[in-house]
Design a protein around this motif. Sequence first.
Motif, PDB file in Angstrom:
ATOM      1  N   TYR B  22       0.835  -1.201   0.000  1.00 44.26           N
ATOM      2  CA  TYR B  22       0.000   0.000   0.000  1.00 44.26           C
ATOM      3  C   TYR B  22       0.872   1.255   0.000  1.00 44.26           C
ATOM      4  O   TYR B  22       0.645   2.203  -0.766  1.00 44.26           O
ATOM      5  CB  TYR B  22      -0.931  -0.010   1.222  1.00 44.26           C
ATOM      6  CG  TYR B  22      -1.793   1.225   1.342  1.00 44.26           C
ATOM      7  CD1 TYR B  22      -1.392   2.304   2.135  1.00 44.26           C
ATOM      8  CD2 TYR B  22      -2.999   1.319   0.657  1.00 44.26           C
ATOM      9  CE1 TYR B  22      -2.178   3.443   2.235  1.00 44.26           C
ATOM     10  CE2 TYR B  22      -3.792   2.450   0.760  1.00 44.26           C
ATOM     11  CZ  TYR B  22      -3.381   3.506   1.557  1.00 44.26           C
ATOM     12  OH  TYR B  22      -4.159   4.632   1.644  1.00 44.26           O
ATOM     13  N   VAL B  25       2.562   1.828  -3.342  1.00 44.51           N
ATOM     14  CA  VAL B  25       1.622   2.317  -4.359  1.00 44.51           C
ATOM     15  C   VAL B  25       1.240   3.776  -4.074  1.00 44.51           C
ATOM     16  O   VAL B  25       1.156   4.603  -4.981  1.00 44.51           O
ATOM     17  CB  VAL B  25       0.357   1.421  -4.413  1.00 44.51           C
ATOM     18  CG1 VAL B  25      -0.706   2.027  -5.315  1.00 44.51           C
ATOM     19  CG2 VAL B  25       0.731   0.023  -4.906  1.00 44.51           C
ATOM     20  N   LEU B  26       1.032   4.089  -2.807  1.00 43.77           N
ATOM     21  CA  LEU B  26       0.647   5.460  -2.440  1.00 43.77           C
ATOM     22  C   LEU B  26       1.765   6.450  -2.761  1.00 43.77           C
ATOM     23  O   LEU B  26       1.533   7.520  -3.298  1.00 43.77           O
ATOM     24  CB  LEU B  26       0.307   5.532  -0.944  1.00 43.77           C
ATOM     25  CG  LEU B  26      -0.219   6.867  -0.429  1.00 43.77           C
ATOM     26  CD1 LEU B  26      -1.570   7.201  -1.050  1.00 43.77           C
ATOM     27  CD2 LEU B  26      -0.350   6.845   1.098  1.00 43.77           C
ATOM     28  N   ALA B  29       1.869   7.089  -6.849  1.00 35.80           N
ATOM     29  CA  ALA B  29       0.542   7.098  -7.460  1.00 35.80           C
ATOM     30  C   ALA B  29       0.486   7.848  -8.796  1.00 35.80           C
ATOM     31  O   ALA B  29      -0.522   7.793  -9.488  1.00 35.80           O
ATOM     32  CB  ALA B  29      -0.461   7.728  -6.489  1.00 35.80           C
ATOM     33  N   HIS B  30       1.550   8.530  -9.152  1.00 41.32           N
ATOM     34  CA  HIS B  30       1.559   9.335 -10.389  1.00 41.32           C
ATOM     35  C   HIS B  30       1.880   8.451 -11.584  1.00 41.32           C
ATOM     36  O   HIS B  30       2.930   8.568 -12.232  1.00 41.32           O
ATOM     37  CB  HIS B  30       2.583  10.472 -10.264  1.00 41.32           C
ATOM     38  CG  HIS B  30       2.618  11.399 -11.454  1.00 41.32           C
ATOM     39  ND1 HIS B  30       3.729  11.531 -12.273  1.00 41.32           N
ATOM     40  CD2 HIS B  30       1.686  12.249 -11.957  1.00 41.32           C
ATOM     41  CE1 HIS B  30       3.471  12.404 -13.226  1.00 41.32           C
ATOM     42  NE2 HIS B  30       2.242  12.858 -13.060  1.00 41.32           N
ATOM     43  N   ILE B  31       0.972   7.556 -11.895  1.00 39.96           N
ATOM     44  CA  ILE B  31       1.266   6.544 -12.910  1.00 39.96           C
ATOM     45  C   ILE B  31       1.385   7.127 -14.312  1.00 39.96           C
ATOM     46  O   ILE B  31       2.042   6.554 -15.170  1.00 39.96           O
ATOM     47  CB  ILE B  31       0.208   5.410 -12.894  1.00 39.96           C
ATOM     48  CG1 ILE B  31      -1.205   5.988 -12.904  1.00 39.96           C
ATOM     49  CG2 ILE B  31       0.425   4.517 -11.688  1.00 39.96           C
ATOM     50  CD1 ILE B  31      -2.293   4.944 -12.951  1.00 39.96           C
TER      51      ILE B  31
END
Lengths: 178, 303
Positions: B22, B25-26, B29-31
């Motif tokens: 988590y 990923v956090l 988060a700017h994929i």
Amino acid sequence: MNKRILVRCAALVLLAVTAAAVNLPGNPLYGGSRKTAATGSSVGEILPDFSVSCLDGSIFTLSEQRGETVVVNLWATWCAPCVKELPHFDRLLREHGDDTAVLAVHCDPVTEDVEAWLAGYDYGFPVALAGGRALADLLGGGDVLPRTVVISPDGTVLYNAAGSVDYETLLRLTGHGE
Amino acid sequence: MEEKKKRPSVRKPISRRFVQVYAAVLYNAHIRGFAEGTIYRGPLKTVCVPGLNCYSCPAAVGACPLGALQNAVGASASRPAFYVIGTLLLFGLLLGRLICGWACPVGLIQELLYKIPGKKLKKNRATRRLSYLKYGILAVFVLIIPGIYALRRVPLPAFCKYICPAGTLEGALGLMLHPKNGDLRALAGGLFFWKLGLMVLIFAACVFVFRAFCRFLCPLGALYGLMTKLALAGVRVDRDRCVDCGACLRICPVDIRSVGDRECVRCGKCAEICPCGAITVRAGKLVLAGPDLSPGAEGGRRT
């Protein structure tokens, strides 16, 4: 049990909101998208005219430099290679200022008072703040620093590349060296 | 016949692996950064994430605390680094090395690499001695070298520049592999290949040595470790229940001298193995791993 579900929902919402905010335009947390370098910044093209206010109060307008070779350097105080090569541009201006103009553009992010930082040096070239992506994109992009752009007296881009340059390279690019 | 004493069941309200994923990923988060080959430049980038996560990763939404510290040291000749120091103190005093074990993407990568089958090097006297190296790296590459160059007014984040594998993996490769970043690829020289080789070596070592980078090289873990005694989060041992069997020390995969010391990454393995239920991993009042003392809980494992 309810507390656990609540915490998990909150975590999911935080993740979803963060992802949406940073990826989707139109909100304050959006980071801006990459723009393709403006037409005219590649070697051989005519760079579009631009005007920018400098920290010393002057206005640098590209079209007013016609007849001179113009060297624009994209840099930042937090970029070590940029800081190390600034003296080369200063020397170029001092030794060949009669036919060469130099402009240094500090790119985003601005992490400190650039004017105060420059006060510790005695550089002769004007310095402007990019103030967003527009000017940096026009010159070929401020994502990779340092970047040096050399424009011929008739406005044609002679050189536009990221990476450090030494003084001999600057002389060669501006027609003052072998 | 005396009834065999049952080990107290362990309460783990949340999976550590889930929290690690988590957090990773956090932080990233700017994929769209991967799609565009550029980094996030929005206002969140001024906020440091607690774990090691490169600022130049295309997906990173926050700043790396170690990179921020080096840059702050580099600019310290002109202004004091109150914000960065305050942030690191906050993280260290609240969570300490819980961040290493639960909220660091590089820690996660290392643990996943360790799962690759192969001979594993158990901790020993040599690894214990090597664990002091990270304090030297903290001093030299994060503080001294940037500090010396600060006097010359040249920013030099020496750990980022010469060592950090997260920077190579997330930042350099993350940006260089994008088709539009040809100008970045053109700049690859000796320094890039040095860091690439070092990254490969470090991650290869992680296959055989549990959290090799964490234990021996990470200056952020070293920094948080120095605040261990003061941190709110940590490992607590109930001395009334402890029988000094040493099971916790034997099961621990890192180079601790005592449970919860500055080498401990709060993974909770000691809490799981303790036959007396004497060990708790907690973040303030929240128990992350510890004995389940609720009625009827003795004797079975509860997830």
